[in-house]
Design an enzyme around this catalytic site. Structure first.
Site, PDB file in Angstrom:
ATOM      1  CG  HIS A 167      -2.048  -1.000   1.086  1.00  0.00           C
ATOM      2  ND1 HIS A 167      -3.306  -0.656   0.691  1.00  0.00           N
ATOM      3  CD2 HIS A 167      -2.072  -2.346   1.256  1.00  0.00           C
ATOM      4  CE1 HIS A 167      -4.074  -1.730   0.642  1.00  0.00           C
ATOM      5  NE2 HIS A 167      -3.337  -2.785   0.991  1.00  0.00           N
ATOM      6  CG  ASP A 374      -0.008   9.469   0.424  1.00  0.00           C
ATOM      7  OD1 ASP A 374      -0.035   8.298   0.835  1.00  0.00           O
ATOM      8  OD2 ASP A 374      -0.726  10.377   0.886  1.00  0.00           O
TER       9      ASP A 374
HETATM   10  C1  GDG Z   1      -1.985   4.044   3.221  1.00  0.00           C
HETATM   11  C2  GDG Z   1      -1.039   4.719   2.226  1.00  0.00           C
HETATM   12  C3  GDG Z   1      -2.822   4.548   0.482  1.00  0.00           C
HETATM   13  C4  GDG Z   1      -8.568  10.227   7.874  1.00  0.00           C
HETATM   14  N1  GDG Z   1      -8.958  11.003   8.897  1.00  0.00           N
HETATM   15  C5  GDG Z   1     -10.155  10.545   9.309  1.00  0.00           C
HETATM   16  C6  GDG Z   1     -10.525   9.491   8.513  1.00  0.00           C
HETATM   17  N2  GDG Z   1      -9.514   9.294   7.635  1.00  0.00           N
HETATM   18  C7  GDG Z   1      -9.491   8.269   6.584  1.00  0.00           C
HETATM   19  C8  GDG Z   1      -9.625   8.871   5.225  1.00  0.00           C
HETATM   20  C9  GDG Z   1      -8.974   7.802   4.349  1.00  0.00           C
HETATM   21  C10 GDG Z   1      -7.938   7.192   5.272  1.00  0.00           C
HETATM   22  O1  GDG Z   1      -8.252   7.596   6.593  1.00  0.00           O
HETATM   23  C11 GDG Z   1      -6.530   7.661   4.952  1.00  0.00           C
HETATM   24  O2  GDG Z   1      -6.111   7.046   3.762  1.00  0.00           O
HETATM   25  P1  GDG Z   1      -4.926   7.592   2.873  1.00  0.00           P
HETATM   26  O3  GDG Z   1      -4.905   6.847   1.608  1.00  0.00           O
HETATM   27  O4  GDG Z   1      -5.128   9.046   2.657  1.00  0.00           O
HETATM   28  O5  GDG Z   1      -3.576   7.414   3.696  1.00  0.00           O
HETATM   29  P2  GDG Z   1      -2.862   6.292   4.663  1.00  0.00           P
HETATM   30  O6  GDG Z   1      -3.584   6.126   5.936  1.00  0.00           O
HETATM   31  O7  GDG Z   1      -1.469   6.752   4.800  1.00  0.00           O
HETATM   32  O8  GDG Z   1      -2.926   4.923   3.868  1.00  0.00           O
HETATM   33  C12 GDG Z   1      -1.837   5.481   1.191  1.00  0.00           C
HETATM   34  C13 GDG Z   1      -3.642   3.773   1.498  1.00  0.00           C
HETATM   35  O9  GDG Z   1      -2.812   3.117   2.449  1.00  0.00           O
HETATM   36  C14 GDG Z   1      -4.526   2.733   0.820  1.00  0.00           C
HETATM   37  O10 GDG Z   1      -3.774   1.839   0.081  1.00  0.00           O
HETATM   38  O11 GDG Z   1      -3.689   5.334  -0.287  1.00  0.00           O
HETATM   39  O12 GDG Z   1      -0.968   6.061   0.242  1.00  0.00           O
HETATM   40  O13 GDG Z   1      -0.143   5.580   2.888  1.00  0.00           O
HETATM   41  O14 GDG Z   1      -9.913   6.843   3.992  1.00  0.00           O
HETATM   42  O15 GDG Z   1     -10.989   9.119   4.957  1.00  0.00           O
HETATM   43  N3  GDG Z   1     -11.678   8.822   8.662  1.00  0.00           N
HETATM   44  C15 GDG Z   1     -12.505   9.224   9.654  1.00  0.00           C
HETATM   45  N4  GDG Z   1     -12.180  10.235  10.497  1.00  0.00           N
HETATM   46  C16 GDG Z   1     -11.053  10.922  10.354  1.00  0.00           C
HETATM   47  O16 GDG Z   1     -10.794  11.852  11.129  1.00  0.00           O
HETATM   48  N5  GDG Z   1     -13.664   8.577   9.834  1.00  0.00           N
END
Ligand code: GDG
Length: 755
Positions: A167, A374
């Protein structure tokens, strides 16, 4: 124990166990992965992971209780102690791999304790997987916590089909090689059948590292390593698009939206949502916002940056330091530009409920997604999906995997604060019609490339890998018997065989003395070729010296140097290739490369020049072979000579000389009613292709990989079985001339060979 056909493995289970008032409580979470998994159309599945509670605090009864409760929810727990979690999860995974894979090399810590814990925990997961998986299960491993697991599982379940998805980014070779355990990790991953990444570049980086550190050969996204094929490809993860659309119509989100309208009125809302992580570029984002306020006083009082930063990995020091830095910067900016009734930044270090996050997305005029690096970034996609009536502009870092699918976003380099400030200004002044057009275009894409489809596509490729695992083409006992029966009844038989890698294992040095046939090979060739109704032809890239010395006394047809030399009825004949005149120039270039490459050897044939690098260190070999190929390509502009890269060789030979042409000639010459042809590498594919239009021809590839051959066997020994079936032992022993020893190479020929 129940055995499952489909197995998902991730660090955390979609159910967390904790203790409240002395009692165990279970809480389900619904991340993207859980959505993808639940949409897979398979019934018999289990999810393996850590349930989130310290194993040392659990009694045996409690473990049994957890295991039973989780079984009811389709999960199987791996119990980890607090110490294991600290060293494997916070340590090796998040204090070594995470920073390094995001190009934060100065943040990465290398510790043997971390590594040992990573090894042990991966082993624990492998053991748990073996316990609950069917022998031929489809197993899908998630993320950087388990890079050793594919090989560890394969050791225990050789019949399973294994997938791995990363990921986070896979870094370039120059960064990856910094890891003390880089080879171990690659070998671990290569236990999988399919290794998936978010984007093409990461897959290429992985292939590059496998080539340069392990010497694995790779072409079109397929790697060959230790006799197995591994596919490396991009599977960009999506979001549950419909879930976000539907959420917009819920009472909770509508209420939250109303509250936001009341709180911010006409103010332009700039939003950011991320885990508090140094890879997300939060300090850089703050600096860009400061610049915007400094350069555009007209926005004072009219914009608001709302930053939601979710607590993450709070046990790791780098994260604690980052939090302090962010809080100080926010206070400074608010102190500098704020007024009694306006604070430019509202910063929330907490997790917000999903309904509220969607309301924030829906209301925000600008979404600032500015990671330094990212893997994908789902927040960017979620923002776009949450737009219905209002406009909005996505500002997105070039360093996020998501940029590939969201080109309508305003793309920025997060390290260049000025471009981020300019993009924000651009967004604040963009006409609403343009905003909506860009959003609609992106939405169309996101509604198709969903997380559900991501899961399905990966599993589909895993299924395909299972089908192609050789097993589909693998020669069965019945097929072998049928081939033997057809051979017996045929009257004119033609057997065409490659030698190295086909009749005997591949040797690393080009010297013919290192690859002489063993007794088994000799006997079977003798038995077959002694039959007057059978013609046996050896078609090889070897020289005629090598072939004639190996098979002294056998009535074989020989084609040496891919057919540039042929021996029918004991007499050698060569083609007029005109290659001689180019040899000197080619040799000069090859010598230049050999001079600076330890272990390289040049082999000169009459109609070919070969540069061997099997004994060169893989990384050096990869670089030199690529450079040499390029330089030879520039040198040889005529179409009649071509440069090929084969198994540990770069070879230059006339284009007209191919094994396929030899097969065509043999077929014409012998008009056989039974043809069998076997080979192991890309030059043999020319032979198989030549026989493709003959449905009766038996074509056999020895080894792994894509092939036009109709059948496959794993090793030379298995091909020898097929050949022995044709002339069964009874026939073998009844032949008076079958030797018990290979005849000695005559002294004269031996000297010729050594020259
Ligand atoms: C890894 C990789 C890749 C965030 N704040 C809140 C909240 N979130 C949710 C978002 C989103 C998730 O968390 C974060 O996903 P990301 O993709 O932006 O980043 P990582 O956590 O670093 O994830 C990344 C991912 O894996 C998938 O393969 O895209 O590059 O680093 O869904 O909505 N959700 C809630 N409250 C919050 O305050 N409910």
């Amino acid at each position: 124990m129940n055995k499952f056909q489909t197995v998902i493995i991730s660090n955390r289970l979609p159910v967390s166990v904790s203790r409240k008032d002395g009692k165990l409580v279970y809480e389900a979470s619904s991340g993207g992965l859980a959505t993808a998994m639940s949409s897979l159309e398979v019934e018999d599945k289990v999810w393996i992971g850590w349930p989130g509670i310290d194993a040392d605090t659990l009694s045996d009864d409690e473990r049994a209780e957890i295991t039973q409760e989780l079984a009811g929810r389709g999960c199987y727990p791996v119990f980890l102690t607090a110490e294991e979690v600290e060293l494997y999860y916070e340590g090796y995974a998040n204090d070594t791999l995470w920073p390094l894979f995001h190009y934060f090399q100065s943040v990465a810590h290398y510790s043997d304790k971390y590594w040992q814990a990573y090894l042990t925990v991966n082993e624990k997961f492998a053991a748990a997987t073996a316990e609950v998986s069917a022998d031929d299960a489809r197993i899908w491993i998630q993320d950087y916590h388990f890079m050793l697991l594919p090989a560890q599982i394969r050791e225990r379940l050789s019949g399973a089909t294994i997938g791995f998805f990363l990921h986070i980014p896979f870094p370039s070779f120059e960064i990856f090689r910094l890891l003390p355990q880089r080879k171990e990790l690659l070998r671990g991953l290569l236990g999988a059948d399919v290794v998936g990444f978010h984007v093409y570049d990461y897959a290429q980086h992985f292939l590059d590292s496998c080539r340069r550190l392990l010497g694995a050969s790779a072409s079109s996204g397929m790697l060959e390593y230790e006799g197995r094929m591994v596919k490396a490809a991009a599977y960009p993860i999506g979001i549950d698009y419909d879930k976000f659309r539907a959420q917009l119509d819920t009472r909770e989100t509508k209420d939250a939206l109303k509250q936001l309208e009341d709180a911010y009125g006409k103010q332009k809302l700039i939003l950011s949502v991320d885990r508090l992580d140094y890879s997300k570029g939060i300090p850089e984002r703050l600096e860009a916002f400061r610049l915007l306020l400094e350069q555009h006083p007209e926005y004072h009082g009219k914009v608001k940056l709302l930053m939601v930063a979710v607590p993450s990995r709070t046990g790791v020091k780098a994260y604690q330091e980052l939090r302090d830095e962010i809080e100080k910067t926010v206070s400074r900016i608010n102190g500098t530009f704020g007024t009694v009734d306006w604070a430019p930044i509202s910063y929330q270090f907490q997790n917000r409920p999903f309904a509220e996050i969607v309301a924030l997305y829906a209301r925000a005029d600008i979404m600032l997604v500015t990671p330094i690096r990212d893997g994908m970034n789902l927040v960017a996609k979620e923002y776009v999906a949450s737009k219905k009536r209002r406009g909005g502009v996505l500002i997105l870092s070039e360093m996020a995997g998501a940029i590939d699918e969201l080109p309508e976003a305003l793309s920025i380099n997060p390290n260049n604060a000025q471009t981020v400030a300019d993009a924000t200004h651009h967004a604040l002044t963009m006409p609403v019609a343009e905003q909506k057009k860009r959003l609609t275009d992106m939405q169309q894409r996101l509604s198709v490339v969903t997380v559900q489809n991501w899961g399905k596509e990966f599993m589909h490729d895993l299924e395909q890998a299972a089908a192609q695992d050789g097993s589909r083409k693998q020669l069965s006992l019945t097929q072998r018997q049928r081939i033997a029966a057809r051979y017996q009844t045929a009257t004119r038989r033609l057997i065409i065989l490659d030698y190295d890698g086909t009749l005997r294992g591949f040797v690393k040095t080009p010297s013919p003395l290192a690859a002489t046939p063993n007794l088994r090979v000799w006997r079977v060739l003798k038995a077959l070729s002694d039959d007057p109704n059978t013609t046996v032809a050896i078609v090889s890239g070897r020289t005629r010296r090598a072939l004639s010395s190996w098979f002294v006394g056998l009535p074989l047809v020989l084609a040496a140097e891919h057919g540039a030399w042929k021996r029918y009825d004991g007499k050698w004949q060569q083609i007029d290739s005109g290659f001689k005149k180019d040899k000197k120039r080619i040799r000069q270039v090859m010598e230049k490369y050999s001079g600076r490459t330890k272990g390289a050897e040049i082999e000169e044939k009459d109609h070919a020049m070969v540069w061997h690098y099997a004994n060169v260190e893989p990384d050096v070999a990869f670089k030199r072979a690529s450079e040499l190929k390029r330089e030879l390509g520039e040198l040889l502009v005529d179409d009649d000579i071509a440069v090929h890269e084969g198994r540990n060789i770069v070879e230059v030979k006339p284009t007209a000389v191919t094994k396929g042409n030899v097969v065509r000639e043999l077929r014409r010459h012998y008009a056989a009613d039974f043809v069998l042809c076997a080979g192991d590498d890309y030059t043999d594919e020319d032979m198989f292709r030549e026989l493709q239009d003959d449905p009766g021809a038996v074509t056999i590839k020895v080894g792994q990989g894509d092939t036009t051959a109709r059948h496959m066997v794993a090793k030379p020994a298995q091909l020898l079985r097929v050949l022995e079936d044709l002339s069964p032992v009874s026939t073998l022993s009844s032949l008076t001339e079958i030797p018990t020893k290979i005849p000695k190479i005559p002294r004269k020929i031996y000297r010729w060979l050594k020259r």
